[in-house]
Design a protein around this motif. Structure first.
Motif, PDB file in Angstrom:
ATOM      1  N   UNK A 167      24.905  22.808  52.912  1.00 16.09           N
ATOM      2  CA  UNK A 167      26.685  23.389  53.465  1.00 16.09           C
ATOM      3  C   UNK A 167      27.628  21.507  53.294  1.00 16.09           C
ATOM      4  N   UNK A 168      27.850  21.764  51.601  1.00 12.26           N
ATOM      5  CA  UNK A 168      29.234  20.868  51.426  1.00 12.26           C
ATOM      6  C   UNK A 168      30.567  20.987  51.870  1.00 12.26           C
ATOM      7  N   UNK A 169      31.454  20.888  53.475  1.00 10.03           N
ATOM      8  CA  UNK A 169      32.134  21.825  53.465  1.00 10.03           C
ATOM      9  C   UNK A 169      33.403  20.812  53.855  1.00 10.03           C
ATOM     10  N   UNK A 170      34.475  21.166  54.137  1.00 10.60           N
ATOM     11  CA  UNK A 170      35.792  20.848  53.584  1.00 10.60           C
ATOM     12  C   UNK A 170      36.193  19.616  53.198  1.00 10.60           C
ATOM     13  N   UNK A 171      35.612  20.200  51.813  1.00  3.80           N
ATOM     14  CA  UNK A 171      36.035  19.673  50.710  1.00  3.80           C
ATOM     15  C   UNK A 171      37.124  19.348  50.122  1.00  3.80           C
ATOM     16  N   UNK A 172      38.439  17.709  49.843  1.00  8.97           N
ATOM     17  CA  UNK A 172      38.964  18.066  49.277  1.00  8.97           C
ATOM     18  C   UNK A 172      39.360  17.870  47.594  1.00  8.97           C
ATOM     19  N   UNK A 173      38.030  17.302  47.104  1.00 10.27           N
ATOM     20  CA  UNK A 173      38.011  17.382  46.005  1.00 10.27           C
ATOM     21  C   UNK A 173      37.401  17.503  45.182  1.00 10.27           C
ATOM     22  N   UNK A 174      37.020  17.935  44.327  1.00 12.34           N
ATOM     23  CA  UNK A 174      36.324  18.677  42.979  1.00 12.34           C
ATOM     24  C   UNK A 174      35.557  17.558  42.207  1.00 12.34           C
ATOM     25  N   UNK A 175      35.964  16.282  42.093  1.00 11.16           N
ATOM     26  CA  UNK A 175      35.153  15.566  41.658  1.00 11.16           C
ATOM     27  C   UNK A 175      34.070  15.305  42.415  1.00 11.16           C
ATOM     28  N   UNK A 176      34.081  14.632  43.605  1.00 10.63           N
ATOM     29  CA  UNK A 176      32.771  14.643  44.955  1.00 10.63           C
ATOM     30  C   UNK A 176      32.538  16.251  45.062  1.00 10.63           C
ATOM     31  N   UNK A 177      33.080  17.583  45.297  1.00 12.28           N
ATOM     32  CA  UNK A 177      31.795  18.493  45.071  1.00 12.28           C
ATOM     33  C   UNK A 177      31.397  18.582  44.251  1.00 12.28           C
ATOM     34  N   UNK A 178      32.043  18.193  42.575  1.00 13.39           N
ATOM     35  CA  UNK A 178      30.739  18.215  41.602  1.00 13.39           C
ATOM     36  C   UNK A 178      29.630  17.007  41.905  1.00 13.39           C
ATOM     37  N   UNK A 179      29.481  15.664  42.651  1.00 15.17           N
ATOM     38  CA  UNK A 179      28.899  14.928  42.202  1.00 15.17           C
ATOM     39  C   UNK A 179      27.822  15.426  43.542  1.00 15.17           C
ATOM     40  N   UNK A 180      28.071  15.748  44.616  1.00  8.26           N
ATOM     41  CA  UNK A 180      27.465  16.787  45.609  1.00  8.26           C
ATOM     42  C   UNK A 180      26.543  17.902  44.700  1.00  8.26           C
ATOM     43  N   UNK A 181      26.883  18.481  44.122  1.00  8.05           N
ATOM     44  CA  UNK A 181      26.394  19.953  43.263  1.00  8.05           C
ATOM     45  C   UNK A 181      25.355  18.839  42.773  1.00  8.05           C
ATOM     46  N   UNK A 182      25.602  17.876  41.708  1.00 11.66           N
ATOM     47  CA  UNK A 182      24.957  17.270  41.195  1.00 11.66           C
ATOM     48  C   UNK A 182      23.530  17.193  42.101  1.00 11.66           C
ATOM     49  N   UNK A 183      23.380  16.556  42.989  1.00  9.86           N
ATOM     50  CA  UNK A 183      22.810  16.364  43.996  1.00  9.86           C
ATOM     51  C   UNK A 183      22.047  17.425  44.203  1.00  9.86           C
ATOM     52  N   UNK A 184      22.170  17.948  44.890  1.00  9.31           N
ATOM     53  CA  UNK A 184      21.496  19.640  45.333  1.00  9.31           C
ATOM     54  C   UNK A 184      20.757  20.211  44.249  1.00  9.31           C
ATOM     55  N   UNK A 185      21.478  19.944  43.250  1.00 12.82           N
ATOM     56  CA  UNK A 185      20.860  20.473  41.963  1.00 12.82           C
ATOM     57  C   UNK A 185      19.401  20.009  41.804  1.00 12.82           C
ATOM     58  N   UNK A 186      19.115  18.677  41.517  1.00 15.17           N
ATOM     59  CA  UNK A 186      18.239  17.734  41.328  1.00 15.17           C
ATOM     60  C   UNK A 186      17.184  17.639  42.266  1.00 15.17           C
ATOM     61  N   UNK A 187      17.808  18.132  43.494  1.00 13.33           N
ATOM     62  CA  UNK A 187      16.201  17.900  44.969  1.00 13.33           C
ATOM     63  C   UNK A 187      15.738  19.454  45.104  1.00 13.33           C
ATOM     64  N   UNK A 188      16.124  20.252  44.090  1.00 13.91           N
ATOM     65  CA  UNK A 188      16.369  21.998  44.459  1.00 13.91           C
ATOM     66  C   UNK A 188      16.196  22.391  45.660  1.00 13.91           C
ATOM     67  N   UNK A 189      17.971  22.421  46.158  1.00 11.00           N
ATOM     68  CA  UNK A 189      17.849  22.510  47.460  1.00 11.00           C
ATOM     69  C   UNK A 189      19.691  23.675  47.087  1.00 11.00           C
ATOM     70  N   UNK A 190      19.206  25.217  47.372  1.00 11.89           N
ATOM     71  CA  UNK A 190      20.188  25.968  47.482  1.00 11.89           C
ATOM     72  C   UNK A 190      21.055  25.203  48.626  1.00 11.89           C
TER      73      UNK A 190
END
Length: 318
Positions: A167-190
């Protein structure tokens, strides 16, 4: 098998998320006025964290958030932990949740016909590590690569520990959220992404919330929900409707109760606008939210109110 939002929605139609870890810990006598915030309690008094989880399950939560929002490797090391100790504490946040969940499930939940609660691994933004209220402003000066390095190991640890969702929460930044999403996608995490917003249309850095939803239409195969948290409750109805314009993913919302955060004293001040949390929860469900809970300054009574709002909403929908 990890629990999923899909399974919870199949049974309950609306998922009840738990409430604030910090406010609940303060109620139990914990002092959170330090840079580690709730992570200090996880380190020194994990039994209190377990009690908070148990209280929320009993209040009606179908999903709970681990005590890992402020548990970052650099933050913990700056407070005297070795790197290995910091990693172990991050893993502990999931283990404490699992202990509470299994204890409640065997003693109460299963016999009561409840759903098996979902473990949401709380991952705060870089701004939370700064401990200066930056999660409500964004625009912190750090490279994208440094942001990736900051988030990557913690996400890996939480997923490997057995969390059901990152749960990537309290995100003020779209750029940061995209980076976090990339990490989750890479490790195969929901994963879920939940933004912090400054009004009914914009996240705290200024992007339109609907543009944030649009940004995850492609390349986000493991994204399971989008939402908003730690935002004034009166903004949520508009934000839900804006998200629905650009996504078919379930929308999860868990606002605070209307106060303003003071990063110096690390306290919340002011009053809400007079509407009950139960009324707001019903409003969010009517606007299209599929998961509803509470963030800062909410406690177990607020989650009882959300569960009651769900019952009324579903009754009216029949």
């Amino acid at each position: 098998m990890r629990q999923t939002l899909e399974k919870i929605l199949e049974k309950n139609q609306i998922c009840v998320i738990d409430g604030s870890m910090g406010t609940a810990l303060e109620r139990l006598g914990a002092n959170l006025n330090n840079s580690l915030w709730t992570a200090r309690v996880l380190l020194e008094q994990p039994e209190l964290v377990k009690k908070v989880h148990l209280d929320y399950f009993r209040a009606g939560a179908d999903a709970g958030i681990t005590c890992s929002y402020q548990a970052t490797i650099p933050g913990l090391m700056a407070n005297g932990l070795a790197e290995k100790e910091a990693e172990e504490l991050i893993v502990r946040s999931v283990k404490v949740f699992q202990e509470a969940r299994d204890e409640w499930w065997e003693k109460e939940g299963k016999a009561a016909g409840r759903v098996y609660p979902m473990c949401l691994a709380g991952i705060g933004p870089y701004g939370a590590y700064l401990a200066d209220g930056s999660e409500y402003k964004g625009h912190y000066e750090i490279s994208e690569e440094a942001l990736r390095e900051f988030h990557e190991r913690r996400a890996e640890l939480l997923w490997q520990a057995g969390a059901d969702v990152l749960l990537f929460e309290t995100q003020p930044s779209l750029t940061e959220a995209k980076i976090e999403a990339g990490i989750a996608e890479r490790i195969g995490a929901d994963y879920w992404i939940s933004f912090s917003c400054k009004d009914g249309l914009h996240i705290n850095e200024g992007d339109l919330i609907r543009d944030c939803a649009k940004a995850f239409r492609e390349g986000a195969s493991h994204l399971r929900a989008l939402g908003v948290n730690c935002t004034k409750p009166e903004y949520l109805e508009s934000l839900i409707k804006e998200l629905r314009k650009e996504t078919e993913l379930p929308i999860a919302v868990y606002p605070n109760s209307g106060e303003t955060y003071d990063p110096v004293t690390k306290t919340w001040n002011g009053k809400g606008d007079g509407h009950s949390f139960k009324d707001y929860a019903r409003m969010y469900m009517e606007a299209g939210a599929r998961a509803v809970g509470g963030c800062c300054t909410t406690v177990s009574e607020h989650i009882v109110a959300v569960a009651e709002a769900r019952a009324k909403f579903l009754e009216a929908s029949e």
